[in-house]
Scaffold this motif. Structure first.
Motif, short mmCIF file in Angstrom:
data_model
loop_
_atom_site.label_atom_id
_atom_site.label_comp_id
_atom_site.label_asym_id
_atom_site.label_seq_id
_atom_site.Cartn_x
_atom_site.Cartn_y
_atom_site.Cartn_z
N VAL A 1 0.19 -4.79 9.25
CA VAL A 1 -1.14 -5.20 8.82
C VAL A 1 -1.05 -6.29 7.76
CG1 VAL A 1 -3.31 -4.44 7.80
CG2 VAL A 1 -2.12 -2.94 9.40
N GLU A 2 -0.19 -6.09 6.77
CA GLU A 2 -0.07 -7.07 5.70
C GLU A 2 0.37 -8.44 6.22
OE1 GLU A 2 2.31 -7.89 1.49
OE2 GLU A 2 2.56 -5.98 2.54
N GLU A 3 1.38 -8.46 7.07
CA GLU A 3 1.86 -9.74 7.59
C GLU A 3 0.78 -10.44 8.42
OE1 GLU A 3 6.63 -8.69 7.88
OE2 GLU A 3 5.44 -8.86 9.70
N THR A 4 0.03 -9.67 9.19
CA THR A 4 -1.05 -10.27 9.98
C THR A 4 -2.11 -10.89 9.07
OG1 THR A 4 -0.68 -8.69 11.78
CG2 THR A 4 -2.81 -9.81 11.72
N LEU A 5 -2.52 -10.17 8.04
CA LEU A 5 -3.53 -10.67 7.13
C LEU A 5 -3.04 -11.89 6.35
CD1 LEU A 5 -4.94 -7.27 5.92
CD2 LEU A 5 -6.28 -9.06 7.04
N ARG A 6 -1.77 -11.90 5.98
CA ARG A 6 -1.23 -13.07 5.26
C ARG A 6 -1.22 -14.30 6.16
NH1 ARG A 6 0.80 -12.34 0.30
NH2 ARG A 6 1.27 -10.21 -0.42
N ARG A 7 -0.92 -14.11 7.43
CA ARG A 7 -0.93 -15.26 8.35
C ARG A 7 -2.35 -15.79 8.55
NH1 ARG A 7 3.55 -14.13 13.06
NH2 ARG A 7 3.14 -16.34 13.45
N ILE A 8 -3.32 -14.89 8.52
CA ILE A 8 -4.71 -15.32 8.65
C ILE A 8 -5.19 -16.03 7.39
CG2 ILE A 8 -7.09 -14.46 8.84
CD1 ILE A 8 -5.97 -12.16 10.57
N ALA A 9 -4.88 -15.45 6.23
CA ALA A 9 -5.45 -15.93 4.96
C ALA A 9 -4.67 -17.07 4.32
CB ALA A 9 -5.54 -14.76 3.98
N GLY A 10 -3.38 -17.18 4.62
CA GLY A 10 -2.57 -18.19 3.95
C GLY A 10 -2.52 -17.96 2.45
N ASN A 11 -2.83 -18.97 1.67
CA ASN A 11 -2.78 -18.86 0.21
C ASN A 11 -3.94 -18.06 -0.36
OD1 ASN A 11 -0.44 -20.43 0.09
ND2 ASN A 11 -1.61 -22.34 -0.02
N ASP A 12 -4.90 -17.70 0.47
CA ASP A 12 -6.07 -16.95 0.01
C ASP A 12 -5.96 -15.45 0.28
OD1 ASP A 12 -7.37 -19.23 -0.96
OD2 ASP A 12 -8.25 -19.66 1.01
N PHE A 13 -4.74 -14.95 0.46
CA PHE A 13 -4.57 -13.54 0.80
C PHE A 13 -5.18 -12.63 -0.25
CE2 PHE A 13 -2.02 -9.64 0.26
CZ PHE A 13 -2.28 -9.04 1.47
N GLU A 14 -4.87 -12.85 -1.51
CA GLU A 14 -5.36 -11.97 -2.57
C GLU A 14 -6.89 -12.01 -2.63
OE1 GLU A 14 -2.93 -14.15 -2.95
OE2 GLU A 14 -1.19 -12.81 -3.23
N LYS A 15 -7.46 -13.20 -2.47
CA LYS A 15 -8.92 -13.32 -2.46
C LYS A 15 -9.51 -12.54 -1.28
CE LYS A 15 -10.53 -17.44 -3.10
NZ LYS A 15 -10.94 -18.85 -2.82
N LEU A 16 -8.88 -12.65 -0.12
CA LEU A 16 -9.36 -11.93 1.06
C LEU A 16 -9.34 -10.43 0.83
CD1 LEU A 16 -10.33 -11.85 4.00
CD2 LEU A 16 -7.93 -12.00 4.72
N MET A 17 -8.27 -9.93 0.20
CA MET A 17 -8.16 -8.49 -0.03
C MET A 17 -9.21 -8.00 -1.04
SD MET A 17 -5.97 -7.31 2.05
CE MET A 17 -6.89 -8.43 3.09
N ARG A 18 -9.52 -8.81 -2.05
CA ARG A 18 -10.52 -8.39 -3.04
C ARG A 18 -11.92 -8.33 -2.42
NH1 ARG A 18 -6.24 -8.54 -4.76
NH2 ARG A 18 -6.36 -6.59 -3.61
N ARG A 19 -12.15 -9.08 -1.37
CA ARG A 19 -13.49 -9.16 -0.79
C ARG A 19 -13.67 -8.29 0.46
NH1 ARG A 19 -14.63 -15.73 -1.47
NH2 ARG A 19 -14.63 -15.70 -3.75
N SER A 20 -12.58 -7.75 0.98
CA SER A 20 -12.65 -6.98 2.23
C SER A 20 -12.80 -5.49 1.96
CB SER A 20 -11.38 -7.24 3.06
OG SER A 20 -11.28 -8.59 3.46
N LEU A 21 -13.09 -4.76 3.02
CA LEU A 21 -13.23 -3.30 2.95
C LEU A 21 -12.44 -2.69 4.10
CD1 LEU A 21 -14.66 -0.67 1.90
CD2 LEU A 21 -16.44 -1.14 3.62
N MET A 22 -11.61 -1.69 3.78
CA MET A 22 -10.90 -0.91 4.80
C MET A 22 -11.68 0.38 5.05
SD MET A 22 -8.36 -0.07 6.87
CE MET A 22 -6.96 -1.15 6.56
N VAL A 23 -12.01 0.62 6.30
CA VAL A 23 -12.63 1.89 6.71
C VAL A 23 -11.57 2.66 7.49
CG1 VAL A 23 -14.56 3.00 7.86
CG2 VAL A 23 -14.85 0.72 6.85
N SER A 24 -10.96 3.62 6.85
CA SER A 24 -9.95 4.46 7.49
C SER A 24 -10.65 5.56 8.27
CB SER A 24 -9.01 5.05 6.43
OG SER A 24 -8.16 6.03 6.99
N CYS A 25 -10.57 5.49 9.60
CA CYS A 25 -11.26 6.44 10.46
C CYS A 25 -10.26 7.44 11.04
CB CYS A 25 -11.97 5.72 11.60
SG CYS A 25 -13.28 4.60 11.07
#
Length: 412
Positions: A269-293
């Motif tokens: 999951v982390e590697e996928t999100l880093r490839r999507i976000a590039g240098n904005d990974f930390e910003k993306l994580m602060r603004r996202s929500l994980m719903v663990s179902c």
């Protein structure tokens, strides 16, 4: 709602192993226009496109692109594996005139219900076709084995004090005549007719009986693997129907701790999100929500004392929000408030689940991904009875309610 649940049962019936579940979801995503990505290749993501990627063919991540600039992604996390009986590497034995296949319990499987069931076999095999190594999925899809109970006449204490030895008592029988295991498995391959040699296998027994509706008003769903293919189906359908940026991350090996290269404790999951976000990974994580179902324990009508009385979810009374002060669940007041606000706006009931203070609390991928990603998380699940049994029970309205909430959660 009926159609939604019927299709969900069909998905679970077609997915006896995580490999088959991921294959089914990948086909569905491609039919809806998603593009498959490869982890070992460079990604060129285009705005407005949808993508998915798999690892080990047993974990899958699908997402719309790009994420919302203000709210990031709503990420639905679930797991593809369920407790079951896994075939040992060299399983064939002969005892008392019958052929048996040795198994190893996978995860916290409830063993008693496995007796006297029609069992089938499915999974992945690796083999040589001449000198070429190949792999394929197989699903025998007919009853080939059974684990017979010991008659009450030979165990008078069976109804009061019986325990099960996982090594000697839970061994499926398959034949009285001669059976050559490798030949039998290789005979399931349809496409290759050359000289085949079995190299390795990951094969699992499963109950052949299909899922169904039960109850006077057909208000219950009974099926194998509701924990947690139900959540995978709900999350996938929400991804396909929502108008907001969403990601689904469905991981293998949750039932055995998630500590693997395909589990939530791994890097997928982390590697996928880093490839999507590039240098904005930390910003993306602060603004996202994980719903663990992940399914929640419904209050059992025959054992009501096993629950905390004020936090005992009921079937068909709404999605359960799972809370634990020791962080076995990752729900916070902030994430709970956002989820409940959305549910109330849609007039969908919610419930809360808290374990008794004198009872150990299980966990989910929620705390694992929250720790690894630093993402705000909520743990939710559909109330379920007989969890980790060969057949589990849920209500017909709860999965549909969760689906509706996930579609609109990006609004809040």
């Amino acid at each position: 709602m009926r159609e939604f649940n019927e299709e969900m049962i069909s998905f679970i019936d077609a997915s006896p192993t995580p490999f088959h579940a991921v294959e089914w979801m990948a086909r569905t995503l491609e039919c809806r226009g998603f593009t498959r990505l490869a982890e070992d290749e460079k990604w060129e993501l285009e705005e407005g496109q949808d993508y998915y990627v798999t690892r080990n063919d047993s974990s899958i991540i699908a997402f719309s692109y790009p994420p919302c600039s203000e709210k990031g992604y709503t990420i639905v996390g679930a797991h593809t594996d369920s407790p079951h009986l896994r075939l040992k590497p060299s399983p064939l034995t002969t005892v008392s005139g019958v052929k048996r296949l040795g198994v190893e319990p996978y995860g916290g499987v409830l063993l008693n219900p496995w007796f006297d069931r029609d069992l089938s076999l499915a999974g992945r095999i690796v083999y040589l076709d001449g000198e070429v190594r190949k792999e394929t999925l197989i699903n025998i899809d007919r009853p080939i084995a059974v684990i017979p109970s010991l008659a009450i006449h030979l165990d008078r204490e069976a109804n009061s004090s019986r325990t099960i030895n996982a090594q000697s008592d839970i061994v499926p029988i398959i034949a009285t005549g001669d059976v050559e295991f490798e030949s039998f498995i290789l005979s399931q391959i349809q496409d290759d007719t050359g000289e085949l040699t079995l190299l390795a296998h990951e094969l699992s027994f499963y109950e052949h009986q299909k899922g169904s509706f039960v109850g006077v008003e057909s208000e219950f769903i009974t099926s194998a693997r509701l924990d947690n293919l139900l959540s995978c189906y709900v999350g996938l359908q929400a991804l396909l129907e929502t108008s907001y940026p969403m990601m689904c991350a469905f991981m293998d090996h949750e039932e055995v701790g998630s500590e693997s290269h395909v589990g939530a404790g791994g890097t997928f999951v982390e590697e996928t999100l880093r490839r999507i976000a590039g240098n904005d990974f930390e910003k993306l994580m602060r603004r996202s929500l994980m719903v663990s179902c992940d399914n929640a324990h419904a209050q059992h009508p025959n054992f009501p004392g096993k629950h905390e009385s004020e936090h005992a979810p009921l079937l068909n009374q709404g999605v359960a929000i799972k809370i634990n002060s020791n962080q076995r669940y990752a729900t916070s007041s902030r994430t709970q408030g956002r989820f409940v606000q959305c549910a109330r706006a849609l007039h969908i009931p919610t419930q809360t689940f808290v374990t008794r203070s004198d009872t150990a609390c299980g966990s989910t991928i929620g705390p694992i991904t929250a720790t690894r990603l630093g993402i705000e998380t909520i743990d939710v699940g559909v109330p379920t009875l007989a969890m980790h049994s060969i057949r589990e029970l849920a209500g017909i309205s709860d999965a549909f309610g969760l689906y509706r909430i996930l579609i609109h959660l990006g609004d809040y």
